[in-house]
Design a protein around this motif. Sequence first.
Motif, PDB file in Angstrom:
ATOM      1  N   SER A  64       0.832  -1.194   0.000  1.00 29.70           N
ATOM      2  CA  SER A  64       0.000   0.000   0.000  1.00 29.70           C
ATOM      3  C   SER A  64       0.872   1.251   0.000  1.00 29.70           C
ATOM      4  N   LEU A  65       0.231   2.398  -0.139  1.00 30.60           N
ATOM      5  CA  LEU A  65       0.947   3.668  -0.165  1.00 30.60           C
ATOM      6  C   LEU A  65       0.171   4.669   0.681  1.00 30.60           C
ATOM      7  N   LEU A  66       0.874   5.359   1.581  1.00 29.82           N
ATOM      8  CA  LEU A  66       0.261   6.379   2.424  1.00 29.82           C
ATOM      9  C   LEU A  66       0.851   7.729   2.034  1.00 29.82           C
ATOM     10  N   ILE A  67      -0.011   8.626   1.603  1.00 26.71           N
ATOM     11  CA  ILE A  67       0.407   9.931   1.097  1.00 26.71           C
ATOM     12  C   ILE A  67      -0.058  11.005   2.064  1.00 26.71           C
ATOM     13  N   GLY A  68       0.882  11.756   2.621  1.00 28.59           N
ATOM     14  CA  GLY A  68       0.524  12.831   3.526  1.00 28.59           C
ATOM     15  C   GLY A  68      -0.286  13.898   2.825  1.00 28.59           C
ATOM     16  N   ALA A  69      -1.236  14.499   3.544  1.00 32.81           N
ATOM     17  CA  ALA A  69      -2.145  15.465   2.934  1.00 32.81           C
ATOM     18  C   ALA A  69      -1.428  16.694   2.406  1.00 32.81           C
ATOM     19  N   ALA A  70      -0.263  17.026   2.972  1.00 29.90           N
ATOM     20  CA  ALA A  70       0.473  18.212   2.529  1.00 29.90           C
ATOM     21  C   ALA A  70       1.422  17.929   1.368  1.00 29.90           C
ATOM     22  N   ALA A  71       1.460  16.697   0.894  1.00 28.97           N
ATOM     23  CA  ALA A  71       2.301  16.378  -0.265  1.00 28.97           C
ATOM     24  C   ALA A  71       1.839  17.182  -1.473  1.00 28.97           C
ATOM     25  N   GLU A 209     -13.061  19.272  10.737  1.00 28.76           N
ATOM     26  CA  GLU A 209     -12.396  18.028  10.381  1.00 28.76           C
ATOM     27  C   GLU A 209     -11.382  18.277   9.265  1.00 28.76           C
ATOM     28  N   LEU A 210     -10.291  17.537   9.323  1.00 23.96           N
ATOM     29  CA  LEU A 210      -9.125  17.798   8.485  1.00 23.96           C
ATOM     30  C   LEU A 210      -8.628  16.514   7.844  1.00 23.96           C
ATOM     31  N   ILE A 211      -8.264  16.577   6.558  1.00 18.14           N
ATOM     32  CA  ILE A 211      -7.605  15.448   5.903  1.00 18.14           C
ATOM     33  C   ILE A 211      -6.146  15.413   6.338  1.00 18.14           C
ATOM     34  N   THR A 212      -5.683  14.255   6.804  1.00 17.28           N
ATOM     35  CA  THR A 212      -4.279  14.112   7.205  1.00 17.28           C
ATOM     36  C   THR A 212      -3.481  13.237   6.242  1.00 17.28           C
ATOM     37  N   ALA A 213      -4.140  12.315   5.560  1.00 18.91           N
ATOM     38  CA  ALA A 213      -3.426  11.427   4.638  1.00 18.91           C
ATOM     39  C   ALA A 213      -4.413  10.732   3.719  1.00 18.91           C
ATOM     40  N   ILE A 214      -3.888  10.201   2.636  1.00 15.36           N
ATOM     41  CA  ILE A 214      -4.660   9.401   1.692  1.00 15.36           C
ATOM     42  C   ILE A 214      -3.950   8.065   1.549  1.00 15.36           C
ATOM     43  N   GLU A 215      -4.695   6.989   1.670  1.00 14.50           N
ATOM     44  CA  GLU A 215      -4.107   5.648   1.594  1.00 14.50           C
ATOM     45  C   GLU A 215      -4.561   4.944   0.322  1.00 14.50           C
ATOM     46  N   LEU A 216      -3.597   4.431  -0.424  1.00 13.03           N
ATOM     47  CA  LEU A 216      -3.885   3.630  -1.603  1.00 13.03           C
ATOM     48  C   LEU A 216      -3.625   2.174  -1.267  1.00 13.03           C
ATOM     49  N   PRO A 217      -4.645   1.319  -1.304  1.00 11.01           N
ATOM     50  CA  PRO A 217      -4.418  -0.092  -1.016  1.00 11.01           C
ATOM     51  C   PRO A 217      -3.604  -0.755  -2.111  1.00 11.01           C
ATOM     52  N   ALA A 218      -2.962  -1.848  -1.772  1.00 14.99           N
ATOM     53  CA  ALA A 218      -2.233  -2.617  -2.781  1.00 14.99           C
ATOM     54  C   ALA A 218      -3.219  -3.103  -3.836  1.00 14.99           C
ATOM     55  N   LEU A 219      -2.904  -2.884  -5.086  1.00 15.92           N
ATOM     56  CA  LEU A 219      -3.755  -3.313  -6.194  1.00 15.92           C
ATOM     57  C   LEU A 219      -2.827  -3.648  -7.361  1.00 15.92           C
ATOM     58  N   PRO A 220      -2.303  -4.884  -7.376  1.00 15.51           N
ATOM     59  CA  PRO A 220      -1.260  -5.218  -8.350  1.00 15.51           C
ATOM     60  C   PRO A 220      -1.622  -4.905  -9.797  1.00 15.51           C
TER      61      PRO A 220
END
Length: 328
Positions: A64-71, A209-220
């Motif tokens: 998976s991939l975790l992307i910080g909201a400020a990226a 409420e605030l977005i802190t990160a976005i998570e992309l699940p593994a999807l080969p």
Amino acid sequence: MTPFTFARAADAPEAVRLGAAPGARYLGGGTNLVDLMRETIEQPAIVVDVTGLSSAIEEGPDGSLLIGAAARNTAVAEHPAVRSRYPLLARAIVAGASAQIRNMATVGGNILQRTRCTYFYDDDGARCNKRSPGQGCDAIDGFNRIHAVLGASDACVATHPSDMCVALAALDARVHLDGPQGRRSVALTDLHRLPEDHPELDTILAPGELITAIELPALPFAMHSAYRKVRDRASYAFALVSVAAAIDVSDGTVRDVRLALGGVAHKPWRARIAEDALKGKPATVDSFRAAAAAELAAAKPLRDNAFKIALAQRTLVAVLESLTGRQP
């Protein structure tokens, strides 16, 4: 511009504390909020700078991939893991705006940009329920060539402008939130609202409420994906129609597929009807056409935008055909 108080948050807890104040708005890259403030459409009492939140892009052990909201959007589009595992996301970001805007815009801010149309900006006579609830919607009987054909209501027919969010919807992304009531995560497809009777509410976020990160699940099979945007001009413009697609084909049969549409609805439109129609079916253009027709069967065009229905169908078929190389 209306006077306001400016505060810079060092981390998420401080941002939530500051953002809980009446009239507070979070500021990322400012590519949407500042624009709306200049037009006096948004008039926050407090602007909370949240660029101090995490901008890290972290790979999980499960793929998976975790992307910080400020990226920044540029950093996401250029990240090796995004380019190799989720190429449709990189392509959607690049298609979305100029390099200058991508260098400023944050992932969290992109997700939370306002769903809007020309009438939303025109506060000098145009009626807009999104800007002034209960006022009416001039787009319905006005110039509505770029407006929604799916999921609209009698209160609003604007379309969501983000390209990135269309790709995230197709990828089953989850949005991590922090707020006065604590932390939670929601599917991106559930974050944005359809207009119904309250088009002034773009998302399900609670106040503060605030977005802190976005998570992309593994999807080969997302490695085999594409994003295609159809617009009026080759320079940067909102999509008339866009398609995000990833497909897994084995022995000529569709094992799995992810599809989302942009430019057709008030939110990024996950094409689940088309997905269900394709799974287990031959990966042929005939199957693609049937699935696209099923997805757009509920479309309700306005006076000037009926062309979007056929355009969305043709674009969806063309993207799937390009990913599979299949013929009827």
